[in-house]
Write an enzyme that holds these catalytic residues in place. Structure first.
Site, short mmCIF file in Angstrom:
data_model
loop_
_atom_site.label_atom_id
_atom_site.label_comp_id
_atom_site.label_asym_id
_atom_site.label_seq_id
_atom_site.Cartn_x
_atom_site.Cartn_y
_atom_site.Cartn_z
N GLN A 112 31.47 -35.14 49.04
CA GLN A 112 31.64 -35.73 47.72
C GLN A 112 32.65 -36.88 47.72
OE1 GLN A 112 29.90 -33.48 45.22
NE2 GLN A 112 29.76 -35.41 44.13
N LYS A 127 34.84 -29.95 44.77
CA LYS A 127 33.65 -29.11 44.59
C LYS A 127 34.10 -27.69 44.32
CE LYS A 127 29.14 -29.70 44.87
NZ LYS A 127 28.33 -30.92 44.81
N ASP A 167 25.66 -27.93 39.94
CA ASP A 167 25.07 -28.06 41.27
C ASP A 167 24.03 -26.93 41.29
OD1 ASP A 167 25.68 -29.59 44.00
OD2 ASP A 167 25.21 -27.56 44.56
N THR A 211 20.06 -37.38 39.34
CA THR A 211 20.06 -37.24 40.81
C THR A 211 18.66 -37.55 41.34
OG1 THR A 211 21.71 -35.51 40.54
CG2 THR A 211 20.73 -35.73 42.71
N SER A 379 27.46 -38.89 36.02
CA SER A 379 28.57 -38.09 35.49
C SER A 379 29.75 -38.99 35.17
CB SER A 379 29.02 -37.06 36.53
OG SER A 379 28.22 -35.90 36.46
N1 GLU Z 1 26.56 -31.64 42.23
C1 GLU Z 1 26.22 -33.01 42.15
C2 GLU Z 1 26.46 -33.67 43.49
O1 GLU Z 1 26.25 -33.05 44.51
C3 GLU Z 1 26.84 -33.72 40.96
C4 GLU Z 1 28.32 -33.66 40.86
C5 GLU Z 1 28.86 -34.24 39.56
O2 GLU Z 1 28.11 -34.70 38.73
O3 GLU Z 1 30.09 -34.21 39.42
O4 GLU Z 1 26.80 -34.82 43.61
#
Ligand code: GLU
Length: 447
Positions: A112, A127, A167, A211, A379
């Protein structure tokens, strides 16, 4: 092969984080790309930027007690890894799945950092999640679990500190329960504390789709760079969750024919092209398995139980389920079947051997850090709208997402070129993301 200094850093990561194999894999992939950067920029090594990046700023592990519908007490484990805040508040989703343990959360948090840097938006990397299994749980059980989870998490997060989202296993319903509990405990309507919210209470247009749409835009750019397009191409998408559904939607709009998708029970093969309305009804509304889709769709559609969807020959593969779902053998089968492009909608879905096979075969390979960054980018747009108490239209939001994905694509290619690895999106994404975070860390002093 790892450069000597990087090999010793990697050995240290192995011994300090025993058993966390997914985290090791994610670190190794980045270290394998950044050798040439260190040669050009000795200041990174002098300040031990890489050693610092591999060590999370903070790791929180907590007990999550809750009561199921039969009145029995259940105990789960909750995690939040606040990995790097050089570029902004920690940002990253929460995963609720029985496979979740510290090594998974750390691999996701590590990825991330670089993904978020690539978006060009002011977000750090983090995360979280839990080993809670939402499968078969009632909505009230899920709500009670989310409330208990937030009862500990709330003290660690905040609009300027750490901003979770969804997620695997955490969608709009769960985000609603989590936000509701945060609001209740803190007595603050702090919309920007979590993203992926519903549109009626501070959510952003296109966040649900982001996504999947973003991954489709990224693959469209990769195809364009090779003088081709989605038009009429056979596409296989793995998964049938949020990322997969909206990947299918956008690929269809861009002219591709999605012939297969999967869930944990098996896959469906629908040569005419998936009926997305029916798929959404079965997976999103009824939360049922794919055999129900095949049964209702009827003629010529097969449900194949317990096998990998990667045995279906296709021209474009978009893994959108989970980590390490494409093995070396799957990659070989895909290459044999005529695959020309891969876009990772999930995080780290291709095992290292698979990546090597794709790259050696000349397949355009878009790693998750770049290809699935549209979710977290949107986001960050949700945070912007929350901060200014504004809400943008669907069209404007989708346009912003598309621009961001095109920019990430261009940046990967330019960076790969600059470091003498033309067309290598893995190197481009890792180096591009790393440099941005490393430069910020240098400027911020010893943090
Ligand atoms: N879980 C998503 C990722 O893997 C989105 C994370 C978010 O929006 O903060 O990027």
């Amino acid at each position: 092969m790892l450069h000597e200094r990087l090999a010793s850093i990697y050995d240290n990561v192995l011994s300090r984080n025993p058993g966390e194999i997914e985290f090791h894999q994610a670190v190794r992939e980045v270290l394998e790309s950044i050798g040439p950067v260190l040669a050009k920029h000795p200041e990174y090594a002098e300040s031990k930027i890489i050693e610092r990046i591999c060590e999370p700023e903070r790791q929180i592990i907590f007990r999550v007690p809750w009561e199921d519908d039969r009145g029995e007490v259940q105990i789960n484990r909750g995690f939040r890894v606040e990995f790097n805040s050089a570029l902004g508040p920690y940002k990253g989703g929460l995963r609720f799945h029985p496979s979740v343990y510290l090594g998974i959360v750390k691999f996701l948090g590590f990825e991330q950092i670089f993904k978020n840097a690539l978006t060009g938006l002011p977000i750090g990397g983090g995360k979280g999640g839990s080993d809670f299994d939402p499968k078969g749980r009632s909505a009230r059980e899920v709500m009670r679990f989310c409330q208990s989870f937030m009862t500990e998490l709330y003290r660690h997060i905040g609009e300027y500190t750490d901003v979770p989202a969804g997620d695997i296993g955490v969608g709009q319903r769960e985000v609603g329960y989590l936000f509701g509990q945060y609001k209740r405990i803190t007595n603050r309507y702090e919309s920007g504390v979590i993203t992926g919210k519903g549109l009626s209470y501070g959510g952003a247009q296109v966040r649900t789709e982001a996504t999947g749409y973003g991954c489709a835009f990224f693959v469209e750019e990769m195809l364009k760079a090779r003088g081709t397009s989605f038009d009429g191409r056979r596409v296989v998408v793995s998964g049938a969750g949020n990322v997969a559904l909206y990947t299918i939607e956008k690929v269809q709009q861009l002219g591709g024919v999605v012939i297969a998708c999967s869930d944990s029970s098996g896959y469906i093969l629908d040569e005419k092209g998936i009926d997305l309305g029916l798929l959404k009804q079965v997976k999103e509304v009824e939360r049922r398995r794919l055999d129900v889709y095949a049964e209702r769709r009827g003629d010529g559609v097969s449900f194949v139980s317990g096998r990998s969807v990667w045995e279906v020959p296709c021209e474009v593969a978009m893994p959108s389920a989970t980590q390490n779902e494409i093995t070396g053998r799957d990659a070989e089968a895909l290459v044999r079947g005529g695959c020309v492009a891969v876009g990772e909608g999930a995080n780290m879905p291709t095992a290292p051997e698979g990546i090597r096979i794709f790259q050696e075969a000349g397949v355009a390979f878009g790693p998750g850090k770049a290809a699935n960054a549209g979710g977290v980018a949107t986001s960050a747009l949700e945070m912007q709208q929350n901060a200014s108490r504004d809400s943008w239209t669907f069209e404007f939001s989708e346009q912003r997402l598309r621009e961001i994905m095109c920019d990430i694509h261009a940046r990967c290619l330019e960076t790969a070129d600059e470091y003498g690895m033309p067309g290598d999106y893995v190197a481009g994404a890792n180096i591009g993301g790393f440099k941005q975070v490393a430069d910020a860390m240098l400027s911020l002093g010893l943090i």
